[in-house]
Design an enzyme around this catalytic site. Sequence first.
Site, mmCIF file in Angstrom:
data_model
loop_
_atom_site.group_PDB
_atom_site.id
_atom_site.type_symbol
_atom_site.label_atom_id
_atom_site.label_comp_id
_atom_site.label_asym_id
_atom_site.label_seq_id
_atom_site.Cartn_x
_atom_site.Cartn_y
_atom_site.Cartn_z
ATOM 1 N N LYS A 28 1.046 -1.342 -0.194
ATOM 2 C CA LYS A 28 -0.190 -0.212 -0.148
ATOM 3 C C LYS A 28 0.828 1.138 0.280
ATOM 4 C CE LYS A 28 -3.394 1.088 2.872
ATOM 5 N NZ LYS A 28 -4.432 1.471 3.856
ATOM 6 N N SER A 29 1.293 1.329 0.563
ATOM 7 C CA SER A 29 2.926 2.349 0.462
ATOM 8 C C SER A 29 3.353 3.224 -0.400
ATOM 9 C CB SER A 29 4.042 2.054 2.412
ATOM 10 O OG SER A 29 3.088 2.663 3.330
ATOM 11 N N ARG A 128 -9.294 11.685 12.487
ATOM 12 C CA ARG A 128 -7.884 11.445 12.353
ATOM 13 C C ARG A 128 -7.286 12.739 12.089
ATOM 14 N NH1 ARG A 128 -6.600 6.551 8.923
ATOM 15 N NH2 ARG A 128 -4.641 6.952 10.247
ATOM 16 N N GLN A 175 4.656 9.151 7.228
ATOM 17 C CA GLN A 175 3.827 10.224 6.988
ATOM 18 C C GLN A 175 4.256 11.333 6.767
ATOM 19 O OE1 GLN A 175 -0.903 9.384 8.119
ATOM 20 N NE2 GLN A 175 0.085 7.513 6.987
ATOM 21 N N ASP A 326 1.509 -1.882 11.883
ATOM 22 C CA ASP A 326 -0.098 -1.506 11.786
ATOM 23 C C ASP A 326 -0.390 -3.791 11.431
ATOM 24 O OD1 ASP A 326 -1.210 0.636 10.383
ATOM 25 O OD2 ASP A 326 0.417 -0.409 8.513
ATOM 26 N N ARG A 402 -7.890 -3.227 9.806
ATOM 27 C CA ARG A 402 -6.553 -4.362 10.485
ATOM 28 C C ARG A 402 -7.821 -4.989 11.192
ATOM 29 N NH1 ARG A 402 -3.103 -3.477 6.928
ATOM 30 N NH2 ARG A 402 -2.638 -1.525 6.072
#
Length: 450
Positions: A28-29, A128, A175, A326, A402
């Site tokens: 994903k990253s 968030r 990030q 994660d 998740r």
Amino acid sequence: MSHSACPKPATARHSQALTGEIRIPGDKSISHRSFMFGGLASGKTRITGLLEGEDVINTGRAMQAMGARIRKEGDVWIINGVGNGCLLQPEAPLDFGNAGTGARLTMGLVGTYDMKTSFIGDASLSKRPMGRVLNPLREMGVQVEAAEGDRMPLTLIGPRTANPIAYRVPMASAQVKSAVLLAGLNTPGVTTVIEPVMTRDHTEKMLQGFGADLTVETDKDGVRHIRIVGQGKLTGQTIDVPGDPSSTAFPLVAALLVEGSEVTIRNVLMNPTRTGLILTLQEMGADIEIIDPRLAGGEDVADLRVKASKLKGVVVPPERAPSMIDEYPVLAIAASFAEGETVMDGLDELRVKESDRLAAVARGLEANGVDCTEGEMSLTVRGRPGGKGLGGGTVATHLDHRIAMSFLVMGLASEKPVTVDDSTMIATSFPEFMGMMAGLGAKIAESGAE
């Protein structure tokens, strides 16, 4: 996209041995960054193995809204980029759905442009905190209009010319680091990020691959100094995205826990900033064989052969957290079946993920008979080898993919079934999860379907 419109519960039941060979969807990253850097670079970028989850597609749509041309031919995504410094002001707000990575990285990318860009997201993303990315952008001259607590919806108004800064990242966050480096791409002079604790380094590796003038030095205290010279040229690349280690975690732990299992997982990203889970499971006694380690596109890749194993509890060093942040939910599942106690500490970042992931895991474990203690930044799990007496609960997923996948893995090995209240959001990161697990022999059924 709101996932809450029509929740789809799912139940996992005790399964026979899981067997077979799978190839995990792309990381994903790296997928987010492939769309972003391809859309920004001059010329053509070709991507294979891209993760086609909703989060990544939203990043692609955002790049299209700012001038990149993106199309798919067969299995290959082809991007005609705008050239560094040439993004266009989007006509409408950029909608990132559930994607924290896409939103935060794009804020960095566009913040230093002399234009106005608005960001929106789903209910989960709108809760968030974005301040960690917005604060360095403010130092560079970006004006921010945001909802209370620096949350979305928010609008960035870029300066005529941004100021280069040297920014010390206050928490271990790839990030934040990436957002500042991307802001530096459109800023004259040198932008520096000082990173006391190393986090995933895909941004640095990939920007260098696209031709950015970026250097990394580690000082005698182990602190990384990452410098990027702004306003240089980026050139389109060919990228084969390796399999996502965070998605790999689910079939991997399932194979360790379900008696008699043997599963081979192909093409897994083994970047050392992402392998904390594999290392921890091996310390617990997991039989994980790393086959054919190789380099692909500057990244370490390997195949994994995983066999069912009897696990023992361990104390996970808190400094390992950034390399497996994660993966703690699914590690907690593995710990539930291990002999003895597993202690996980340094988990403060889990409080601000798609949900308060630490609380969500603890409540889910308790609902399924696991003896655990939730601390402010820690989780201690006392396992039951063989899963005797475990299961029988329903887990509140809080729109968190998740949490949903972790507890479905639990149900495959626990004595009683485990139900999650919603499975629709699994599509944000791992749309193939249900089919892939079923192919290995896992008994997972969505409600209304048997």
